[in-house]
Design a protein around this motif. Structure first.
Motif, mmCIF file in Angstrom:
data_model
loop_
_atom_site.group_PDB
_atom_site.id
_atom_site.type_symbol
_atom_site.label_atom_id
_atom_site.label_comp_id
_atom_site.label_asym_id
_atom_site.label_seq_id
_atom_site.Cartn_x
_atom_site.Cartn_y
_atom_site.Cartn_z
ATOM 1 N N GLN A 55 30.061 50.041 40.823
ATOM 2 C CA GLN A 55 31.283 50.666 41.177
ATOM 3 C C GLN A 55 32.167 49.235 41.193
ATOM 4 O O GLN A 55 33.228 49.206 42.149
ATOM 5 N N LEU A 56 31.855 48.245 40.528
ATOM 6 C CA LEU A 56 32.831 46.967 40.360
ATOM 7 C C LEU A 56 34.016 47.435 39.557
ATOM 8 O O LEU A 56 34.136 48.032 38.478
ATOM 9 N N PRO A 57 35.320 46.902 39.855
ATOM 10 C CA PRO A 57 36.463 46.913 38.766
ATOM 11 C C PRO A 57 36.233 46.127 37.703
ATOM 12 O O PRO A 57 35.441 45.431 37.395
ATOM 13 N N GLY A 58 36.773 46.779 36.700
ATOM 14 C CA GLY A 58 36.603 46.189 35.166
ATOM 15 C C GLY A 58 36.885 44.800 35.057
ATOM 16 O O GLY A 58 36.249 43.932 34.272
ATOM 17 N N SER A 59 37.864 44.261 35.936
ATOM 18 C CA SER A 59 38.313 42.782 36.112
ATOM 19 C C SER A 59 37.161 42.172 36.762
ATOM 20 O O SER A 59 37.249 40.657 36.673
ATOM 21 N N CYS A 60 35.917 42.533 37.196
ATOM 22 C CA CYS A 60 35.152 41.850 38.264
ATOM 23 C C CYS A 60 33.985 41.719 37.432
ATOM 24 O O CYS A 60 33.071 42.864 37.659
ATOM 25 N N ARG A 61 33.573 40.799 36.527
ATOM 26 C CA ARG A 61 32.390 40.577 35.783
ATOM 27 C C ARG A 61 31.986 39.196 35.839
ATOM 28 O O ARG A 61 32.063 38.222 35.095
ATOM 29 N N PRO A 62 31.517 38.615 37.084
ATOM 30 C CA PRO A 62 31.157 37.271 37.447
ATOM 31 C C PRO A 62 30.260 36.682 36.507
ATOM 32 O O PRO A 62 29.144 37.322 36.357
ATOM 33 N N LEU A 63 30.486 35.525 36.147
ATOM 34 C CA LEU A 63 29.442 34.823 35.349
ATOM 35 C C LEU A 63 28.033 34.645 36.101
ATOM 36 O O LEU A 63 28.010 34.131 37.142
ATOM 37 N N THR B 172 29.194 45.984 50.742
ATOM 38 C CA THR B 172 29.663 45.134 52.242
ATOM 39 C C THR B 172 30.885 44.261 51.870
ATOM 40 O O THR B 172 31.307 43.701 52.895
ATOM 41 N N MET B 173 31.559 44.335 50.790
ATOM 42 C CA MET B 173 32.811 43.621 50.452
ATOM 43 C C MET B 173 34.191 44.163 50.630
ATOM 44 O O MET B 173 33.844 45.455 49.908
ATOM 45 N N ASP B 174 34.987 43.824 50.946
ATOM 46 C CA ASP B 174 36.391 44.621 50.887
ATOM 47 C C ASP B 174 37.080 44.380 49.341
ATOM 48 O O ASP B 174 36.517 43.336 48.648
ATOM 49 N N GLY B 175 38.027 44.807 49.128
ATOM 50 C CA GLY B 175 38.751 44.696 47.726
ATOM 51 C C GLY B 175 39.190 43.158 47.419
ATOM 52 O O GLY B 175 38.890 42.812 46.542
ATOM 53 N N LYS B 176 39.543 42.552 48.275
ATOM 54 C CA LYS B 176 39.898 41.053 48.158
ATOM 55 C C LYS B 176 38.684 40.130 47.986
ATOM 56 O O LYS B 176 38.679 39.220 47.085
ATOM 57 N N GLN B 177 37.594 40.426 48.789
ATOM 58 C CA GLN B 177 36.170 39.727 48.346
ATOM 59 C C GLN B 177 35.779 39.928 47.117
ATOM 60 O O GLN B 177 35.278 39.124 46.361
ATOM 61 N N ILE B 178 35.728 41.017 46.658
ATOM 62 C CA ILE B 178 35.287 41.543 45.284
ATOM 63 C C ILE B 178 36.334 40.899 44.231
ATOM 64 O O ILE B 178 35.573 40.596 42.994
ATOM 65 N N ALA B 179 37.611 40.962 44.465
ATOM 66 C CA ALA B 179 38.389 40.201 43.504
ATOM 67 C C ALA B 179 37.894 38.872 43.587
ATOM 68 O O ALA B 179 38.175 38.100 42.422
ATOM 69 N N ALA B 180 37.991 38.230 44.585
ATOM 70 C CA ALA B 180 37.321 36.812 44.713
ATOM 71 C C ALA B 180 36.073 36.419 44.020
ATOM 72 O O ALA B 180 35.832 35.072 43.499
#
Length: 511
Positions: A248-256, A73-81
């Protein structure tokens, strides 16, 4: 003056997961508490024979599916955020399961509303030495639904082989965190507090509480399976690689993922109640009155637990909330607009709202009783049910006051809080105004608020910043109030009279 964020980027997104017996939600919030994305999934419970149990394979699936769904449900900017943000988790209090060394189920999670636990609780309490002994060891009472009761039941129901292959006895929230991070060896103060095994004054396990179990060898096995209790600002870990890839999260997106909250603690902070005297009423499947205090209750039998951020949580939780309304008044009760036109006290029609037992008010078995008789008038039925729940909640607020709480503010959230009529009836029964939240999702928001406090504090520690960032600071940033619901002056006396009739009915004096 609240402390501002210094380390968390202003565009960061915090996801609050809410795992309940009625469903699973994941809500993405910005740092002002606005919902930017949300998903909802069902929960199926095992209920045959009066139990209430959750298959842990379903819980693992819910954790993964909710993550996949919220990402979609999130766009690329939201996923990065979100990658710069964090995850918080709320899950049901007093629920816990057993897992082996690979995180697989040994026994389903027994839930807070399991109706089979009373006899095991009585057996264990007698073995322990009574409720005063429990209070001496932990600072608070051991109620039927606390997960220590599960271990007494396990002694009867679980094989020796299953006792021996159990690697962890883990509450609902930490299990969900484990399925997201692949780490099952830690729990939060909040979750540990609702087991009945943690000392509320020291935040440490009390081994002596396991004397409720008859066999010494089972006591030793249980002790070895308890997870470590960690501070709220210490991350459990990032989303695991397998969860991230699955979503399918990018490798840079692993939130704590930060230590979890029981739903009552999450509802409390999600309702903005972090200071003494602040009360949060959560109108969900269960109906709950929570308050925050710097000390334990001075009298009475309120549940007493501990909040991740320090104070005590005083709680009166009633199993009969929205599920009573849905069953007795119909799931579309909130659409019956004519109920608002029915006068207070419904021209003499009233009901006892106990679809399930409520030992805390002396109701040991289901007790849905009508006076003078059940009505075919749908509007009257709906209003009578709302009034009955309001009396029950007013009773709980009075218990908090009698235990030493000076009530300064009452907030209300949850699905039933969407009903203006329910809130007006409750405000009038209490003769107090109610502050209604912008967000109806108190536990999910509360989980996100606690995660924001944890993330900012964690980053400050890494960067050598000494000034603290507290749960109250995160509340000031994210929790917003929608409106105030005032008591209806013309209803207050009627509901005071109705409360008196309700109390006498509970004691056997039928209206």
């Amino acid at each position: 003056m609240s402390e501002s964020l210094r380390c968390v980027p202003p565009n960061a997104i915090i996801v609050g997961y809410d795992f309940s017996t009625g469903g699973v939600k994941a809500l993405a919030f910005d740092l002002s508490g606005n919902t930017v994305a949300q998903v909802r999934l069902p929960t199926d419970l095992w209920t045959e024979g009066g139990v209430s149990e959750l298959n842990l394979m379903q819980l693992e699936g819910q954790a993964r599916a909710a993550t996949r769904a919220i990402v979609s449900t999130m766009d690329g900017k939201q996923i990065a955020a979100w990658g710069a943000g964090a995850c918080g988790i709320s899950a049901t209090h007093h629920s816990a399961g057993r897992i082996d060394g690979r995180g697989n189920q040994v026994r389903r999670a027994i839930c807070w509303n399991d109706q089979t636990l009373a006899k095991y609780h009585a057996e264990g309490l007698k073995r322990l030495g009574g409720q005063e002994r429990a209070k001496e060891l932990t600072g608070g009472p051991w109620a039927v639904r606390y997960s220590l009761s599960h271990l007494v039941k396990d002694e009867h129901a679980l094989s020796e082989a299953d006792w021996k292959r159990t690697d962890g006895i883990v509450p609902h929230g930490p299990l969900a965190a484990g399925y997201l991070t692949n780490r099952f060896d830690v729990t939060s103060v909040s979750s540990a507090a609702s087991t009945g095994i943690m000392d509320l004054r020291t935040n440490q396990w009390r081994k002596e509480m396991l004397d409720a179990i008859a066999k010494p060898e089972y006591r030793a096995l249980a002790w070895d399976c308890l997870p470590d209790i960690i501070d709220m600002n210490q991350p459990v870990g990032p989303l695991s690689e397998s969860v991230g890839l699955d979503a399918q999260l990018p490798g840079s997106c692993r939130p704590l993922v930060f230590p979890t909250l029981d739903d009552q603690a999450a509802g409390l902070i999600g309702g903005g109640a972090v200071e003494a005297g602040q009360v949060a009423i959560i109108l969900g499947n269960s109906a709950v009155v929570n308050s925050s205090s710097a000390r334990l209750p001075q009298s009475g039998t309120l549940d007493a637990m501990k909040l991740n951020w320090g104070p005590y949580l005083w709680m009166r939780c009633y199993s009969n909330g929205a599920q009573f309304l849905d069953e007795v008044a119909g799931k579309d009760w909130f659409k019956v607009e004519e109920a608002a036109k029915v006068p207070p006290l419904c021209n003499g029609t009233s009901v006892l709202p106990f679809l399930l037992s409520e030992p805390s008010v002396g109701v040991e078995a289901p007790r849905v009783e009508w006076s003078p008789a059940n009505t075919e008038n749908r509007a009257v039925k709906v209003r009578a049910c709302l009034e009955a729940l309001a009396y029950l909640l007013a009773r709980a607020v009075r218990e908090h006051e009698q235990a030493g709480q000076t009530v300064t503010r009452i907030t209300v959230s949850g699905g039933m809080a969407k009903s203006q009529l329910m809130c007006e009836i409750l405000a009038s029964a209490l003769n107090r105004p109610l502050e209604r939240l912008v967000s109806d999702e108190g536990p999910a928001l509360g989980a996100a608020v606690a995660a924001l406090a944890g993330l900012e504090s964690h980053l400050r520690k890494q960067q050598g910043i000494g000034e603290p960032y507290t749960a109250a600071d995160a509340v000031a940033a994210m929790v917003r109030f929608r409106d105030r619901v005032e008591p209806r002056p013309e209803w207050v006396k009627d509901y005071a009279r109705g409360q008196d009739v309700f109390e006498r009915w509970l004691n056997g004096q039928r209206p």
